[in-house]
Design a protein around this motif. Structure first.
Motif, PDB file in Angstrom:
ATOM      1  N   LEU A   9      62.949-127.090  50.121  1.00 31.81           N
ATOM      2  CA  LEU A   9      63.666-128.364  50.110  1.00 31.81           C
ATOM      3  C   LEU A   9      63.543-129.060  48.758  1.00 31.81           C
ATOM      4  O   LEU A   9      64.517-129.621  48.246  1.00 31.81           O
ATOM      5  N   ALA A  10      62.357-129.037  48.171  1.00 33.35           N
ATOM      6  CA  ALA A  10      62.170-129.679  46.873  1.00 33.35           C
ATOM      7  C   ALA A  10      62.990-128.988  45.794  1.00 33.35           C
ATOM      8  O   ALA A  10      63.609-129.639  44.944  1.00 33.35           O
ATOM      9  N   ALA A  11      63.021-127.655  45.817  1.00 34.45           N
ATOM     10  CA  ALA A  11      63.804-126.917  44.823  1.00 34.45           C
ATOM     11  C   ALA A  11      65.290-127.218  44.970  1.00 34.45           C
ATOM     12  O   ALA A  11      66.002-127.394  43.967  1.00 34.45           O
ATOM     13  N   ASP A  12      65.785-127.262  46.210  1.00 36.99           N
ATOM     14  CA  ASP A  12      67.200-127.565  46.422  1.00 36.99           C
ATOM     15  C   ASP A  12      67.548-128.966  45.935  1.00 36.99           C
ATOM     16  O   ASP A  12      68.629-129.191  45.375  1.00 36.99           O
ATOM     17  N   ARG A  13      66.649-129.924  46.129  1.00 42.49           N
ATOM     18  CA  ARG A  13      66.910-131.294  45.673  1.00 42.49           C
ATOM     19  C   ARG A  13      66.960-131.350  44.151  1.00 42.49           C
ATOM     20  O   ARG A  13      67.799-132.046  43.572  1.00 42.49           O
ATOM     21  N   SER A  32      62.214-124.784  40.215  1.00 44.21           N
ATOM     22  CA  SER A  32      63.233-124.456  41.212  1.00 44.21           C
ATOM     23  C   SER A  32      63.714-123.025  41.035  1.00 44.21           C
ATOM     24  O   SER A  32      63.956-122.306  42.023  1.00 44.21           O
ATOM     25  N   LEU A  33      63.852-122.584  39.786  1.00 43.48           N
ATOM     26  CA  LEU A  33      64.231-121.192  39.523  1.00 43.48           C
ATOM     27  C   LEU A  33      63.188-120.228  40.072  1.00 43.48           C
ATOM     28  O   LEU A  33      63.527-119.183  40.646  1.00 43.48           O
ATOM     29  N   SER A  34      61.914-120.568  39.920  1.00 42.06           N
ATOM     30  CA  SER A  34      60.857-119.692  40.423  1.00 42.06           C
ATOM     31  C   SER A  34      60.867-119.618  41.942  1.00 42.06           C
ATOM     32  O   SER A  34      60.610-118.556  42.528  1.00 42.06           O
ATOM     33  N   VAL A  35      61.165-120.751  42.594  1.00 43.25           N
ATOM     34  CA  VAL A  35      61.237-120.741  44.056  1.00 43.25           C
ATOM     35  C   VAL A  35      62.374-119.842  44.535  1.00 43.25           C
ATOM     36  O   VAL A  35      62.212-119.040  45.463  1.00 43.25           O
ATOM     37  N   SER A  36      63.540-119.960  43.901  1.00 44.14           N
ATOM     38  CA  SER A  36      64.670-119.114  44.297  1.00 44.14           C
ATOM     39  C   SER A  36      64.401-117.645  43.977  1.00 44.14           C
ATOM     40  O   SER A  36      64.831-116.756  44.724  1.00 44.14           O
ATOM     41  N   GLY A  82      69.161-116.801  48.007  1.00 46.46           N
ATOM     42  CA  GLY A  82      68.238-116.968  46.891  1.00 46.46           C
ATOM     43  C   GLY A  82      68.868-116.604  45.560  1.00 46.46           C
ATOM     44  O   GLY A  82      68.618-117.255  44.540  1.00 46.46           O
ATOM     45  N   LYS A  83      69.724-115.562  45.573  1.00 45.35           N
ATOM     46  CA  LYS A  83      70.377-115.179  44.321  1.00 45.35           C
ATOM     47  C   LYS A  83      71.344-116.258  43.853  1.00 45.35           C
ATOM     48  O   LYS A  83      71.428-116.554  42.653  1.00 45.35           O
ATOM     49  N   GLN A  84      72.095-116.860  44.757  1.00 48.66           N
ATOM     50  CA  GLN A  84      73.015-117.925  44.360  1.00 48.66           C
ATOM     51  C   GLN A  84      72.252-119.113  43.779  1.00 48.66           C
ATOM     52  O   GLN A  84      72.676-119.711  42.781  1.00 48.66           O
TER      53      GLN A  84
END
Length: 631
Positions: A448-452, A478-482, A498-500
């Motif tokens: 959720l934090a990465a998406d925000r 956020s890149l690392s989370v994805s 995750g790739k998107q």
């Protein structure tokens, strides 16, 4: 003939048979007073005092009379350099703090009645010794004692006056950069204090102030058309503009031209936050500058509480809070140990934070959360079970800080910082960090934090943020989370999602890589990962007979009301020559791991270590090693 009669420190005229009067404090203590004999202690005779009172037209004669030996001439190959004008502010005459553990403190307190004892909340841990302006000037030129160093410093000063001080934007462009700094950066991190409103009277400090402001405001998209260093010069790229300013400020600092130690501390701290390394040799320069700023802070005793009636008490607290916050930021960015500890601070940190302006107060509240999170990653603190630090709701933090009326761009920037801390606020045992299914609390909070972060930077406030280094740092997390979701998920749908997200974050970092070196390093690595994935998808579809997904996908068309991912354009998604594979064709083989089909010569282990290390403070300080590896 006109005879000039000297006067003492109190303004009384000096007569041949006049008896010197003691100061009021010594009269009360019935002690012998030396405070009215400062001229004698400095080796000045009454005749030299009279000579010093000559009219301004005889300045050269007066300066020669005030010294017992002639002033050495400058080297023949350089012209005499103008001396910087002294600033009469209170900050310039800052006191030097001497702790009670030093034998000097005992003698100083017994012999110098001008010293002031520390009256902090912890009972006092030393004394302050006032610094006179001439003594401060001598302390800055202590390195010129030896002739060889004197010659080298003269050469450096000549270079500073001819090149470094001239490296400054023209007035019309600086006005725009200054407005950006005042509106978007100074409210969140007021490191320059009142200097941004009232320019220093010293010419060198004023030039350095303009350079720091220009360096800080350069990453803003609005500053793109104002990145000049000459009135009629061409526009520069952000990288060249920031590199020129950073090198100039560092050279001026190294030349020892500052007479105000407080301003030197501010300059070092600001340069540590806003400068961007340009080569692997400079990878540790921001952390080094932060350490020098903390060194100056400890030398001046700014960490010790002062009396409430002290003139600059609020300015001192604000400066201390800035350096304390910078110490924690460097701990997160570069994996460095914190140099300021609460046990060594005389201020009440909560009271200092509560006394700040709302935007800076909210920023410090997030730094407090980061300080707790850093404790999870200190050596020996690795636990055998999942740990997650409870965080308050950011909306409630805004209300508690009284920052509800702060501009949306500033609040969005601080929210990115808050979500970055949220990503780091959970920790799993080392053997579980690379499993397909992480801890539920860890997965949901990080996702959720990465998406925000991605949404705020790319869709909600493109070009409107306060472009601190915390922005590319948050996008990198956020890149690392994805990447972890794409790397370890067993479900094709989640791998595709995750790739998107990985592509979107790479695009955002691509728009920032001309300014921030961390973004440039991450982009180079992420692009090569995407290229290898596309090759692997093409190879799998050819071997298994699945539909060919390696062909170029048509560019995504946006609706009229849909915003682009970044303020400078989608560098990856909108590239018509780029081939982006589709994971949906692999749903027929859910157990197939695309990373197992990478080229054996591709160092996938190094990518895992670098990208997943961002989530664990593991390789933050080694980003330049990855830059060398990935170009």
């Amino acid at each position: 003939m006109v005879r000039f009669v000297g006067s003492d420190a109190t303004g009384l005229p000096l007569k041949r048979k006049q008896v010197a009067q003691a100061c009021a404090r010594c009269r009360r203590r019935k002690k012998r007073c030396f405070h009215n004999c400062d001229d004698r202690s400095n080796g000045l005779s009454p005749s030299s005092i009279e000579t010093a009172r000559l009219p301004s037209g005889d300045g050269e004669v007066a300066s020669q009379a005030l010294t017992d030996h002639p002033t050495p001439a400058p080297p023949p190959q350089f012209e005499a350099l103008p001396e910087p004008t002294a600033s009469p502010t209170r900050e310039e005459h800052a006191a030097r703090f001497v702790g009670d553990l030093s034998p000097e403190a005992i003698l100083m307190e017994a012999t110098s009645l001008c010293s002031t004892r520390d009256v902090s909340v912890r009972g006092g841990l030393g004394i302050w010794q006032p610094r006179a302006a001439p003594q401060l000037a001598k302390s800055n030129s202590a390195l010129t004692t030896f002739p060889s160093r004197h010659a080298v410093q003269d050469m450096l000063k000549a270079y500073v006056w001819s090149h470094c001080l001239a490296c400054c934007p023209p007035p019309s462009d600086y006005a725009v950069l200054r407005r950006i700094y005042v509106e978007k950066l100074d409210p969140i991190f007021p490191i320059l204090g009142g200097h941004i409103l009232d320019s220093p009277k010293d010419d060198i400090e004023e030039k350095v102030l303009q350079q720091i402001v220009s360096l800080a405001a350069a990453p803003d998209p609005e500053a793109t058309r104002h990145l000049r260093l000459k009135s009629e010069g061409a526009l520069l790229s952000r990288h060249n503009f920031c590199t020129s300013l950073s090198n100039s400020i560092q050279t001026i600092v190294d030349a020892g031209l500052f007479t105000d130690r407080i301003f030197l501390t501010r300059a070092l701290a600001a340069l540590s936050l806003y400068m961007q390394p340009s080569s692997p040799d400079e990878a540790d320069v921001p952390a080094l500058l932060s350490g020098r700023a903390i060194h100056q802070m400890h030398t001046l005793g700014l960490q010790m509480a002062s009396e409430d009636n002290y003139t600059n008490s609020q300015a001192t607290r604000t400066l201390f809070c800035c350096i304390w916050a910078l110490d924690r930021i460097n701990g997160a960015f570069y994996g460095r140990a914190c140099l300021i500890h609460e046990r060594d601070v005389g201020w009440n940190l909560n009271e200092c934070i509560a006394a700040q302006a709302p935007p800076f107060r909210l920023f410090l509240m997030v730094i407090e959360l980061l300080d707790k999170v850093i404790g999870l990653y200190r050596p020996g603190n690795r636990q055998e079970k999942d740990i997650i630090i409870e965080l308050p709701i950011f909306e409630q933090m805004i209300l508690d800080a009284g920052a509800a009326r702060v501009s949306s761009g500033c609040l969005a920037s601080l929210e990115i910082f808050y979500h970055s801390v949220a990503i780091l606020s959970s920790q799993s045992p080392s053997e579980n960090r690379s499993t397909a299914l992480p801890a539920p609390a860890t997965n949901s909070r990080r996702s959720l934090a990465a998406d925000r972060i991605t949404s705020i930077v790319g869709q909600e406030y493109p070009g409107q943020l306060s472009y601190f280094p915390i922005i590319p740092y948050g996008v990198s997390l956020s890149l690392s989370v994805s990447y972890r979701k794409m790397r370890h998920s067993n479900v094709p749908m989640y791998r595709s999602r995750g790739k998107q997200a990985f592509i979107a974050n790479t695009s955002l970092l691509k728009s920032l890589d001309d300014t921030f070196w961390t973004a440039k390093t991450m982009v180079a690595m992420a692009e090569q990962v995407l290229q290898e994935m596309d090759k692997a998808v093409a190879s799998i579809t050819q071997e298994t007979g699945l539909a060919d997904a390696s062909k170029r996908v048509e560019p995504v068309t946006r609706g009229p009301d849909e915003l682009p991912l970044s303020g400078t354009g989608d560098a990856i998604l909108d590239d018509p020559n780029r081939s982006i594979g589709d994971f949906s064709v692999l749903e027929a083989v859910p157990d197939l791991n695309i990373f197992d089909h990478f080229d054996p010569t591709f160092d996938l282990g190094a990518v895992d270590t670098a990208l997943e290390g961002n989530l664990d403070f593991g390789t933050s300080s080694n980003w330049f090693d990855w830059q060398q590896l990935w170009g």
